[in-house]
Design a protein around this motif. Structure first.
Motif, PDB file in Angstrom:
ATOM      1  N   PRO A   1     -11.391 -17.420  29.050  1.00 47.10           N
ATOM      2  CA  PRO A   1     -12.625 -17.092  28.307  1.00 47.10           C
ATOM      3  C   PRO A   1     -12.637 -17.690  26.904  1.00 47.10           C
ATOM      4  O   PRO A   1     -13.684 -18.164  26.427  1.00 47.10           O
ATOM      5  CB  PRO A   1     -12.609 -15.565  28.248  1.00 47.10           C
ATOM      6  N   ILE A   2     -11.472 -17.706  26.252  1.00 50.75           N
ATOM      7  CA  ILE A   2     -11.411 -18.267  24.894  1.00 50.75           C
ATOM      8  C   ILE A   2     -11.656 -19.772  24.950  1.00 50.75           C
ATOM      9  O   ILE A   2     -12.369 -20.343  24.129  1.00 50.75           O
ATOM     10  CB  ILE A   2     -10.045 -17.981  24.238  1.00 50.75           C
ATOM     11  N   ALA A   3     -11.069 -20.411  25.988  1.00 53.75           N
ATOM     12  CA  ALA A   3     -11.257 -21.855  26.125  1.00 53.75           C
ATOM     13  C   ALA A   3     -12.737 -22.180  26.356  1.00 53.75           C
ATOM     14  O   ALA A   3     -13.267 -23.129  25.776  1.00 53.75           O
ATOM     15  CB  ALA A   3     -10.409 -22.372  27.287  1.00 53.75           C
ATOM     16  N   GLU A   4     -13.381 -21.367  27.191  1.00 54.10           N
ATOM     17  CA  GLU A   4     -14.812 -21.576  27.456  1.00 54.10           C
ATOM     18  C   GLU A   4     -15.612 -21.453  26.167  1.00 54.10           C
ATOM     19  O   GLU A   4     -16.532 -22.231  25.902  1.00 54.10           O
ATOM     20  CB  GLU A   4     -15.322 -20.523  28.443  1.00 54.10           C
ATOM     21  N   ALA A   5     -15.244 -20.425  25.381  1.00 49.72           N
ATOM     22  CA  ALA A   5     -15.962 -20.216  24.118  1.00 49.72           C
ATOM     23  C   ALA A   5     -15.776 -21.409  23.204  1.00 49.72           C
ATOM     24  O   ALA A   5     -16.728 -21.906  22.590  1.00 49.72           O
ATOM     25  CB  ALA A   5     -15.475 -18.936  23.457  1.00 49.72           C
ATOM     26  N   ALA A   6     -14.535 -21.915  23.138  1.00 52.11           N
ATOM     27  CA  ALA A   6     -14.257 -23.075  22.282  1.00 52.11           C
ATOM     28  C   ALA A   6     -15.057 -24.283  22.744  1.00 52.11           C
ATOM     29  O   ALA A   6     -15.590 -25.045  21.934  1.00 52.11           O
ATOM     30  CB  ALA A   6     -12.762 -23.391  22.310  1.00 52.11           C
ATOM     31  N   ARG A   7     -15.184 -24.422  24.066  1.00 51.17           N
ATOM     32  CA  ARG A   7     -15.956 -25.541  24.591  1.00 51.17           C
ATOM     33  C   ARG A   7     -17.424 -25.431  24.174  1.00 51.17           C
ATOM     34  O   ARG A   7     -18.017 -26.391  23.684  1.00 51.17           O
ATOM     35  CB  ARG A   7     -15.863 -25.569  26.110  1.00 51.17           C
ATOM     36  N   LEU A   8     -17.988 -24.237  24.353  1.00 47.48           N
ATOM     37  CA  LEU A   8     -19.410 -24.076  24.047  1.00 47.48           C
ATOM     38  C   LEU A   8     -19.694 -24.269  22.560  1.00 47.48           C
ATOM     39  O   LEU A   8     -20.727 -24.799  22.171  1.00 47.48           O
ATOM     40  CB  LEU A   8     -19.901 -22.703  24.507  1.00 47.48           C
ATOM     41  N   LEU A   9     -18.719 -23.847  21.727  1.00 40.88           N
ATOM     42  CA  LEU A   9     -18.908 -24.013  20.283  1.00 40.88           C
ATOM     43  C   LEU A   9     -19.002 -25.481  19.902  1.00 40.88           C
ATOM     44  O   LEU A   9     -19.617 -25.825  18.893  1.00 40.88           O
ATOM     45  CB  LEU A   9     -17.749 -23.362  19.529  1.00 40.88           C
ATOM     46  N   GLN A  10     -18.372 -26.334  20.681  1.00 41.21           N
ATOM     47  CA  GLN A  10     -18.372 -27.756  20.333  1.00 41.21           C
ATOM     48  C   GLN A  10     -19.416 -28.558  21.073  1.00 41.21           C
ATOM     49  O   GLN A  10     -19.433 -29.775  21.002  1.00 41.21           O
ATOM     50  CB  GLN A  10     -16.998 -28.341  20.639  1.00 41.21           C
ATOM     51  N   THR A  11     -20.256 -27.854  21.851  1.00 41.36           N
ATOM     52  CA  THR A  11     -21.284 -28.553  22.601  1.00 41.36           C
ATOM     53  C   THR A  11     -22.559 -28.599  21.784  1.00 41.36           C
ATOM     54  O   THR A  11     -22.877 -27.656  21.068  1.00 41.36           O
ATOM     55  CB  THR A  11     -21.525 -27.839  23.937  1.00 41.36           C
ATOM     56  N   GLN A  12     -23.265 -29.695  21.932  1.00 39.79           N
ATOM     57  CA  GLN A  12     -24.504 -29.878  21.172  1.00 39.79           C
ATOM     58  C   GLN A  12     -25.544 -28.838  21.601  1.00 39.79           C
ATOM     59  O   GLN A  12     -25.759 -28.637  22.784  1.00 39.79           O
ATOM     60  CB  GLN A  12     -25.042 -31.277  21.456  1.00 39.79           C
ATOM     61  N   PRO A  13     -26.196 -28.173  20.645  1.00 44.51           N
ATOM     62  CA  PRO A  13     -27.307 -27.301  21.027  1.00 44.51           C
ATOM     63  C   PRO A  13     -28.527 -28.143  21.375  1.00 44.51           C
ATOM     64  O   PRO A  13     -28.887 -29.051  20.643  1.00 44.51           O
ATOM     65  CB  PRO A  13     -27.553 -26.450  19.777  1.00 44.51           C
ATOM     66  N   ILE A  14     -29.125 -27.837  22.523  1.00 43.66           N
ATOM     67  CA  ILE A  14     -30.269 -28.620  22.996  1.00 43.66           C
ATOM     68  C   ILE A  14     -31.548 -27.990  22.466  1.00 43.66           C
ATOM     69  O   ILE A  14     -31.651 -26.778  22.356  1.00 43.66           O
ATOM     70  CB  ILE A  14     -30.300 -28.592  24.536  1.00 43.66           C
ATOM     71  N   ARG A  15     -32.500 -28.836  22.140  1.00 41.30           N
ATOM     72  CA  ARG A  15     -33.832 -28.374  21.805  1.00 41.30           C
ATOM     73  C   ARG A  15     -34.759 -28.875  22.881  1.00 41.30           C
ATOM     74  O   ARG A  15     -34.727 -30.037  23.229  1.00 41.30           O
ATOM     75  CB  ARG A  15     -34.247 -28.965  20.467  1.00 41.30           C
ATOM     76  N   THR A  16     -35.568 -28.015  23.428  1.00 42.28           N
ATOM     77  CA  THR A  16     -36.527 -28.492  24.420  1.00 42.28           C
ATOM     78  C   THR A  16     -37.781 -28.931  23.692  1.00 42.28           C
ATOM     79  O   THR A  16     -37.853 -28.873  22.466  1.00 42.28           O
ATOM     80  CB  THR A  16     -36.884 -27.387  25.409  1.00 42.28           C
ATOM     81  N   GLU A  17     -38.779 -29.319  24.461  1.00 40.11           N
ATOM     82  CA  GLU A  17     -40.016 -29.756  23.842  1.00 40.11           C
ATOM     83  C   GLU A  17     -40.786 -28.531  23.363  1.00 40.11           C
ATOM     84  O   GLU A  17     -41.040 -27.616  24.135  1.00 40.11           O
ATOM     85  CB  GLU A  17     -40.855 -30.516  24.868  1.00 40.11           C
ATOM     86  N   ALA A  18     -41.130 -28.509  22.087  1.00 37.83           N
ATOM     87  CA  ALA A  18     -41.915 -27.439  21.486  1.00 37.83           C
ATOM     88  C   ALA A  18     -41.415 -26.044  21.854  1.00 37.83           C
ATOM     89  O   ALA A  18     -42.135 -25.254  22.430  1.00 37.83           O
ATOM     90  CB  ALA A  18     -43.385 -27.580  21.881  1.00 37.83           C
TER      91      ALA A  18
END
Lengths: 417, 305
Positions: free
Chosen positions: B42-59
């Motif tokens: 779970p900690i590894a998953e959290a670390a992965r998500l923290l380093q992933t780009q946040p996506i913005r959708t259209e509007a």
């Protein structure tokens, strides 16, 4: 310091992979995920590795490029026996084997293990920062012009005047289910939506979560004809996933890789206890000669348990997804789609050429909603279109990868009813 | 006293959260027969998500999108704050604890809907609407069941409800009530058979267009809500902090852990009914059942109470 610690930790996470399975590769790819080092992402937004496996059609290449761009950074692509030309740029290729059916089982297993190792290796390189993230393949631009005129940029005169970005104001229309009229919404779903058979591209008009119209634009990709029991187990696994039973689904996949009668018996019992058959409404997805979904699930359980499949009569001429899906709620429709064997599905999902492609443009009569999305921005093959509901049409900024559009300007309409 | 309780709340939430994350990783592996993942996963998953780009959708509706996980998490914490961890150990002592918890339950509908709505994309929106349709009747059920638990105590406060269970636990009075409340627990923590907002058939539903830190925040909020609803179940039905020998807090922790494991296991062992059918089941079967339970408890207290 903190960053490197994070990187170290991230490398321990299982590699999150979004899959586009091509011809004859679906079952093989599904079995890859029997390994705890890899995890299959439900959406490209959740993935870091884009695995493209098997031969693809020419027309799928554009969708693959779009999917690639929808993945967040850091991301990397692996082409596994995929023939996609230069569509994916300089992506790494994994070759060295022909189709599984041509080789003996041991050889195929060794190759699959090599693919798993490579995928894990790629994730390690990506997580540690050794491998740079892949840049976008497409330009980030809207499919249709903005056309912002008027006080709220709606593109024309009055409330309903314009179609900014090609999307008009939402309008209600008749409902199939309960008379509660919502705004119909037309979008393309597929060809690599994880809950769809690979390659299937549908244009559907939804009202809320009820499918009003379905049209097959691309047929599912041909899959390898394998022996019955593993195929049945994998199909069972797909249905279990849709029924909210991922752990049992994984168990079915593990059983497909390594079958012994005691595990199968236990698996069958657990599935019955889960209420999977009871959960499915009786009569759902009924097809002449092919019974309903509940019966098909029971048949799958029986085949997985070792009995031979019952021979089904030929499908009636008229049976087609375009008549089977309308009226169904989304999750029922997904269950129905995944309940057929490959042969039956390919007959149900034949592309029907409709001559009215041109006449479509003339029914601008206000009663219909003309969702003129121009191109599809596929999310995992999933949502091809956003907006509509919000009406503002403010364009995304540079961070957005969801709206990459194909460059041809489609003029498709929601209302070809 | 309140300060100690507040510190205990933090402790309880972190321990509960760690336990929930662990159970959520281990139990599915156990059920599927796969090799058990490491506790570090779970900690590894959290670390992965923290380093992933946040996506913005259209509007997107960026503000609501950002606030939804925060609201969801806040609701989980507020719900936990009115629960007694031991005799007199409540962070926010309230005579109407059930009402506070009930409003937290109801507002999860808003949080989940906000999250699905904001992406401005069809599949998340379907997930959001679906959740509203299912969660609304589920809240009604939970309220009837909780009133049934409050009747013997003649109070809406959780402390009084626990004290009233010194003679007999509420689970004995209304066993079906416990099961109905566990169903609600699955619904408000978006889990297994009641996960109508984020299911696989919608490619992740409200999370289908969420990546990186926002996805992590949502997962954290979901787990925190799981801890909260387990604690409320333990308090309302299993006698909360009551128990011999061990200190009250330990009993409370153990009972909460038990409920949590049951919820995680149930989330992996029971099939999800398609939403339209589920609506029918809730309105025509479960809701009348919760009525009957309430009636039975009322009659019992009236005649023998």
């Amino acid at each position: 310091m903190a960053v490197s610690a994070l990187r170290k930790w991230a490398g321990e996470a299982p590699a999150p992979i979004f899959v586009a399975a091509g011809e004859e590769m679906r079952d093989r790819v599904e079995l890859l995920f029997n390994d705890g080092r890899l995890v299959r992402a439900a959406s490209p937004r959740h993935a870091a590795i884009f695995l493209i496996a098997g031969r693809m059609r020419l027309e799928d290449r554009e969708d693959l490029r779009r999917l690639h761009d929808q993945m967040p950074h850091p991301r990397v692509t692996l082409l596994w026996e995929a023939e996609v030309g230069e569509a994916l740029g300089e992506a790494e290729r994994f070759t060295g084997s022909t189709l599984a059916s041509d080789k003996d089982a041991g050889e195929a297993r060794r190759l699959d293990e090599a693919v798993r190792d490579r995928l894990e290796g790629l994730w390690q390189e990506l997580a540690s920062g050794e491998r740079p993230s892949e840049p976008d393949l497409l330009h980030d631009e809207p499919p249709n012009p903005w056309e912002g005129i008027g006080p709220h940029g709606q593109g024309g005169k009055g409330m309903m005047g314009g179609t900014p970005y090609g999307r008009p104001m939402a309008m209600t229309s008749d409902d199939l289910r309960d008379g509660l009229a919502l705004d119909p919404y037309t979008a393309r779903f597929g060809p690599f939506l994880p809950v769809f058979p690979p390659g299937l591209l549908l244009e559907m008009t939804l009202q809320g979560d009820v499918i009003q119209l379905a049209k097959v634009l691309r047929a599912p990709l041909r899959q390898a004809a394998s022996d019955h029991a593993p195929e049945a187990l994998l199909r069972l696994a797909r249905l279990l996933d849709l029924l909210g039973l991922p752990a049992l689904s994984q168990r079915a996949r593990l059983a497909a890789g390594d079958r012994s009668s005691s595990t199968l018996e236990k698996l069958g019992r657990t599935i019955r206890w889960s209420g999977a058959t009871l959960a499915i409404p009786p009569g759902l997805g009924a097809l002449e000669g092919h019974a309903d979904l509940r019966t098909r699930l029971n048949d799958l359980l029986a085949i997985a348990g070792g009995s031979s499949p019952a021979t089904r009569p030929e499908l009636p001429e008229s049976a087609h997804l375009s008549s089977l899906l309308p009226g169904l709620e989304w999750s029922e429709a997904m269950l129905v789609l995944n309940s057929f064997d490959d042969k039956t599905l390919s007959m149900l999902a034949m592309v029907m050429n409709e001559p009215d492609e041109e006449s479509d443009g003339h029914d601008h009569d206000g009663d219909h909603m003309h969702h003129d999305h121009g191109g599809h921005h596929d999310h995992g093959g999933s949502h091809n279109d956003h907006g509509g509901h919000q009406g503002e049409g403010g364009h995304e900024d540079q961070g957005d990868h969801s709206s990459h559009q194909s460059h041809e300007h489609h003029n498709r309409h929601g209302g070809h009813a | 006293m309140e300060l100690i309780a507040a510190l205990l709340l933090l402790l309880f939430l972190s321990v509960g959260f760690a336990g929930a994350a662990l159970a959520d990783g281990m139990l599915p592996a156990l059920i599927s027969g796969q090799a058990r993942p490491s506790w570090r996963r779970p900690i590894a998953e959290a670390a992965r998500l923290l380093q992933t780009q946040p996506i913005r959708t259209e509007a997107p509706d960026a503000l609501l999108w950002f606030l939804a996980p925060a609201l969801y998490l806040a609701l989980a914490i507020i719900g936990l704050a009115v629960i007694p961890f031991g005799p007199g150990l409540v962070t926010i002592p309230s005579e109407v604890g059930i009402v506070v918890w009930g409003s937290c339950e109801a507002l999860t509908i808003v949080a989940v809907f906000m999250f699905g709505w904001s992406a401005n994309a069809p599949l998340p929106l379907i997930g959001a609407y679906r959740y509203v349709a299912i969660a609304l009747p589920a809240m009604l059920i939970s309220m009837f069941v909780l009133i049934g638990a409050a009747l013997p105590a003649e109070s809406l406060g959780f402390t009084e409800i626990v004290e009233a269970q010194r003679t007999v636990w509420n689970v004995v009075r209304q066993p079906a009530g416990l099961i109905l409340f566990l169903m609600l627990g699955l619904a408000i923590s978006l889990r297994g058979p009641f996960d109508y907002a984020d299911p696989a058939d919608l490619a992740g539903g409200t999370t289908a267009d969420v990546s990186g830190p926002a996805l992590l925040a949502w997962k954290i909020a979901r787990l925190a809500m799981l801890v909260s609803v387990s604690a409320v179940t333990a308090t309302a039905f299993l006698g909360g902090y009551l128990g011999p020998i061990l200190p009250g807090f330990v009993w409370f922790l153990l009972k909460t852990a038990l409920v949590l494991v049951v919820l995680v296991a149930a989330g992996n062992l029971f099939a999800r009914v398609p939403p339209a059918r589920m609506m029918g089941v809730i309105w025509t079967m479960l809701l009348p059942l919760s009525f009957l339970m309430l009636l039975a408890v009322g009659l019992e207290l009236l005649l023998w109470g």
